[in-house]
Design an enzyme around this catalytic site. Sequence first.
Site, mmCIF file in Angstrom:
data_model
loop_
_atom_site.group_PDB
_atom_site.id
_atom_site.type_symbol
_atom_site.label_atom_id
_atom_site.label_comp_id
_atom_site.label_asym_id
_atom_site.label_seq_id
_atom_site.Cartn_x
_atom_site.Cartn_y
_atom_site.Cartn_z
ATOM 1 N N LYS A 24 -16.082 -1.829 -6.806
ATOM 2 C CA LYS A 24 -15.463 -3.376 -6.744
ATOM 3 C C LYS A 24 -14.598 -3.465 -5.753
ATOM 4 C CE LYS A 24 -12.147 -4.403 -10.249
ATOM 5 N NZ LYS A 24 -11.099 -4.616 -9.930
ATOM 6 N N SER A 25 -13.884 -2.308 -5.060
ATOM 7 C CA SER A 25 -13.162 -2.332 -4.119
ATOM 8 C C SER A 25 -13.883 -2.870 -2.664
ATOM 9 C CB SER A 25 -12.113 -0.965 -3.788
ATOM 10 O OG SER A 25 -11.557 -0.842 -4.892
ATOM 11 N N GLY A 95 -6.510 -9.019 -8.706
ATOM 12 C CA GLY A 95 -5.560 -8.793 -7.921
ATOM 13 C C GLY A 95 -6.038 -8.261 -6.341
ATOM 14 N N ARG A 123 1.463 -11.268 -12.128
ATOM 15 C CA ARG A 123 1.381 -10.015 -11.377
ATOM 16 C C ARG A 123 2.259 -10.428 -10.065
ATOM 17 N NH1 ARG A 123 -4.483 -7.462 -11.225
ATOM 18 N NH2 ARG A 123 -3.407 -5.795 -10.493
ATOM 19 N N SER A 167 0.066 1.630 -3.075
ATOM 20 C CA SER A 167 -0.842 0.702 -3.406
ATOM 21 C C SER A 167 -1.887 0.353 -1.837
ATOM 22 C CB SER A 167 -0.248 -0.680 -3.368
ATOM 23 O OG SER A 167 -1.129 -1.963 -3.427
ATOM 24 N N ASP A 319 -6.987 3.656 -11.875
ATOM 25 C CA ASP A 319 -7.573 2.514 -12.844
ATOM 26 C C ASP A 319 -8.125 3.601 -13.972
ATOM 27 O OD1 ASP A 319 -7.016 0.447 -11.343
ATOM 28 O OD2 ASP A 319 -8.707 0.320 -10.362
ATOM 29 N N LYS A 346 -0.754 -3.659 -13.464
ATOM 30 C CA LYS A 346 -2.186 -4.116 -13.408
ATOM 31 C C LYS A 346 -2.722 -5.297 -14.197
ATOM 32 C CE LYS A 346 -2.932 -0.615 -10.752
ATOM 33 N NZ LYS A 346 -3.166 -0.855 -9.377
HETATM 34 C C1 S3P Z 1 -7.739 -1.573 -5.664
HETATM 35 C C2 S3P Z 1 -6.351 -0.917 -5.499
HETATM 36 C C3 S3P Z 1 -5.706 -0.463 -6.637
HETATM 37 C C4 S3P Z 1 -6.725 -0.511 -7.894
HETATM 38 C C5 S3P Z 1 -7.385 -2.014 -7.891
HETATM 39 C C6 S3P Z 1 -8.378 -2.030 -6.643
HETATM 40 C C7 S3P Z 1 -8.136 -1.911 -4.062
HETATM 41 O O1 S3P Z 1 -4.641 -1.519 -6.817
HETATM 42 O O2 S3P Z 1 -5.938 -0.570 -9.039
HETATM 43 O O3 S3P Z 1 -8.059 -1.890 -9.165
HETATM 44 O O4 S3P Z 1 -9.329 -2.354 -3.984
HETATM 45 O O5 S3P Z 1 -7.466 -1.756 -3.136
HETATM 46 P P1 S3P Z 1 -2.946 -1.054 -6.315
HETATM 47 O O6 S3P Z 1 -3.260 -1.352 -4.748
HETATM 48 O O7 S3P Z 1 -2.289 -2.240 -6.668
HETATM 49 O O8 S3P Z 1 -2.639 0.373 -6.689
#
Ligand code: S3P
Length: 441
Positions: A24-25, A95, A123, A167, A319, A346
Site C-alpha cells: 500500500k505504501s 492517511g 485524524r 512517522s 501496522d 491510526k
Molecule cells: C505509512 C506510514 C505509517 C503506516 C501507514 C503507512 C506510509 O504511518 O502506519 O499505514 O506509507 O508512509 P505513520 O507515518 O503515521 O506512522
Amino acid sequence: MTAAQMTARRAGPLRGVVRAPGDKSISHRALIFGALAKGVTEVEGLLEGEDVKRSAAAMAAFGATVERVGEGRWRVEGHGRFSEPADIIDCGNAGTGARLIMGAAAGFDLRATFTGDSSLRGRPMNRVLNPLGEMGATWLCREGGRLPLTLKGGGLKHISYTVPVPSAQVKSAVLLAGLHAEGGVEVIELEATRDHTERMLRAFGAEVLVTEDGPRRRIVLPGGQALSGAHVRVPGDPSSAAFPLVAALITPGSEVTVQGMLLNELRIGLLDTLGEMGADLSVTNVREEGGETVADVTARYSALTGVEVPPERAPSMIDEYPILAVAAAFADGPTVMRGIGEMRVKESDRIALMAAGLSACGVGVEEGADSLTVVGAVRANHGVAGGARVTTHGDHRIAMSHLILGLASDHAVAVDEPGMIATSFPGFLDLMRGLGAEVEA
Ligand code: S3P
C-alpha cells in the site's frame, strides 16, 4: 450491497501458496511520484484497494493522466507540476494518501480542498501542516488540524525539520514539498521509519543524501531537482501478508507460503518478533525487485511463547501490532507491547479496539496509555473462546485481525463493517478461503 458482517470459524488446517497484494505504501507513492514527474510512469502490481484508488483519482484531479491498463498495471503521465483541482479531493480512509498528497500539492501555487471519510476526518493533520506552514504553505481547517481543509501552496522555502513523532507520512510530506522549495529541504528523524519515499526519489532521478547515526537519520534533498517518469514494480505488502502468515502459525497443521513479500528492513519487525516467539518461519528465494528486497515466506503451525517487544521496534511494525496481538493470544505467557502510542491515531484507536475485541473473545489483556499486554491462552490453561461480534470502527486491520482470531478460537468471531477490508486487501476473503479458511460474508 455490502455485507453487514463477516464471520470466521475454526476449520481444518490452512495450506497453500499465495501472493500478497501490492504494498500500500509503495502503491500510493508510485501514483504520486508518477504525477509529479515529467513523462510516463508504468506501475506493475499496484494495490487496487480503495485507498490507492483514491490517490489515483486525486492525481488525475491535479492534472496527470492516470489510466488502468491491466490488472495491477497502471500508466501515469505527469507534467512535472500539479494544476489546481476543480473539485474537492476526497482521500477516503487513507492517511497516507491525504498526508503525502498535501505535501506534494504544497509545492505549487494552487488551492486544494481535502476531505476524507469519518475516520480520516478525525485524524491529526497538524503533524504535516506544521512543517508545511514553516515552509510557507497556508491553510484553513477545522479545529485541531482536522479535515476538511483548504491548502494554499507555492513559494516554499527551505527548512530543516526534525520529525517529532516517528512517522514516514510526515517525513514523506516534507520531502515531497521540498521538491519545490527554494533550496530543497532537510528532514531529521530520531527513529528510522519506512524509507520508500527516499528510494523512490532516487528511482525517479533525484539526488537524496541520507546519513545515519544509530537510529537517527538525516535526509537532505537538494533544491532545484526535477523527477522523470520511471518503471515501478510494487512488491507484496508485508502488512497484508501478516494475516495469512499468522493464521498459519495459530491453526494446527497449517503451512502457508506468501510469495514476493517485501523484506525492507524497516518493515519487517513483525517477522523478528514472531521469530522470537518461536514461530516456524522460513524465508526463501530472496531477490531484488525494483530496488527492494523481496522473498517467499513460509509459516507453519507453531507453539508460540509470549515476549516483550522492544519499543524501538515499533516503527518497523506499527501496522502489525493488531495481528501480533492475535498471535500473542495463542501463545504461552504474556506478550508486552510498549511504546505503541501511535496506534491510537491510526484508522481507529487500535490499542483500545484490540483490547476490547480480544477481551470480548475471552483473552486476558491490559491496556496502557501507550502499551498493550496480551496474556496468552496456553498459560491461562484454556483456549481462546471467541464467540463475539467485534466492533471495528471501520478499521480494516481490526476487522482482519479478529477474523484470523476466529479461525483458531473455540467459537466463531464476527466483525462489523467488513467492506472496509477492501481499503488495503480487497482479495482477503478469497485468499483466506483458498487456503481452507471458513469465512462467511
Ligand atoms: C505509512 C506510514 C505509517 C503506516 C501507514 C503507512 C506510509 O504511518 O502506519 O499505514 O506509507 O508512509 P505513520 O507515518 O503515521 O506512522
